[in-house]
Design a protein around this motif. Sequence first.
Motif, short mmCIF file in Angstrom:
data_model
loop_
_atom_site.label_atom_id
_atom_site.label_comp_id
_atom_site.label_asym_id
_atom_site.label_seq_id
_atom_site.Cartn_x
_atom_site.Cartn_y
_atom_site.Cartn_z
N LEU A 26 -5.55 6.95 7.91
CA LEU A 26 -5.13 6.44 9.42
C LEU A 26 -5.88 5.18 9.47
O LEU A 26 -6.90 5.22 10.26
CB LEU A 26 -5.46 7.42 10.35
CG LEU A 26 -4.84 7.07 11.75
CD1 LEU A 26 -3.33 6.76 11.73
CD2 LEU A 26 -5.28 8.44 12.75
N ALA A 58 -1.25 6.32 6.82
CA ALA A 58 -0.67 6.23 8.06
C ALA A 58 -1.40 4.99 8.59
O ALA A 58 -2.58 4.67 8.70
CB ALA A 58 -0.93 7.54 8.88
N LEU A 300 3.40 4.61 15.40
CA LEU A 300 2.59 5.42 14.22
C LEU A 300 3.44 5.26 13.22
O LEU A 300 4.58 5.86 13.18
CB LEU A 300 2.13 6.91 14.60
CG LEU A 300 1.63 7.60 13.43
CD1 LEU A 300 0.16 7.10 13.14
CD2 LEU A 300 1.25 9.15 13.87
#
Length: 335
Positions: A26, A58, A300
């Motif tokens: 992330l 991500a 996202l």
Amino acid sequence: MTLTDVTSALSDAAVTVRPLHEEPFLLEIEAREPGLALPGWVAGRREELRTALDRCGAVLLRGFDVADPQEFGRAARAFSPELLGYLERAATRTEVADKVFTSTELGEDQWIPFHHEMSYSHNWPSLLYFYGDLPAPVGGATPVASERRVFPLIPAEVRERFTRHGVRYVRNYGPDVNESWQEAFQTTDRAEVEAYCRQSGTDFEWTGGDGLRTTSVRQAVARHPRTAETVWFNHAHLFHLSNVEPEVAEILVEEYGEEGLPRNAYYGDGAPIEDEVAELIRSLYREAAVSFTWRRGDVLVVDNFLATHAREPFRGDRRILVAMSDLYTESPAGR
């Protein structure tokens, strides 16, 4: 490519770049000044962002000017021009802009367990885009979990059995047990549904009261098309009856019988999946969860192979939107 290489390739005077988890997993990219248009920024760094997704699974884009669902759609198309529709649905959604949908419309007091989008199907999106249109005042996070962390923790005997047999999904559509087949397949024409089922290798049976039962055997693992990594990729733990509260499961079985349940999952050879195996997978994802608090305008981007996502319960108004791209079709040999 190392994380340093990834962050260097994306860093410029307009943004700051940092991982939100030490794995690394992330990556956060934040605009330094308000008003920076996301579609244009993404379009100039598409390959670098793809590499970042390969490395980190991500990417959270925040602080950019993403005013509404239409601008979000333009930002998603800057990654990949062709966004996807949503057939063979597993949950109710509303299309609010062209190929931009509400996320799963489930009661605010309920968790949505970790899952790969549409991993119960013969094809699925490779990339997911989520948009913080209206973050909840309390809760409502969209945690993500890395397959690189989870997959090695699944016992070898579990991986081997699922890989050998795949996962058998049995689903019932109808007004009394689940969403209708008309909603799931986005048509009122039975012939269209039958053609889709035949094309996708799905057995089907029309049942009384305008119902439909489908049975399909799908992959348990998948291979990433860019990195060639093997990942756990199925809905067995989510569709399995043990994912329902025990008292609710008892009522459902008593009312409809096992064959008539809204959904259930088995080993591909038809054998029951043990409750403890389904719970093990759910618990591994929960333990690997990485979360952040939504801000208005956040986007996202999730690699649907390398990361699963979930939804926390919330209070107050919440609207998180989703778009999908890069359709991947699994061949029978992939199972």
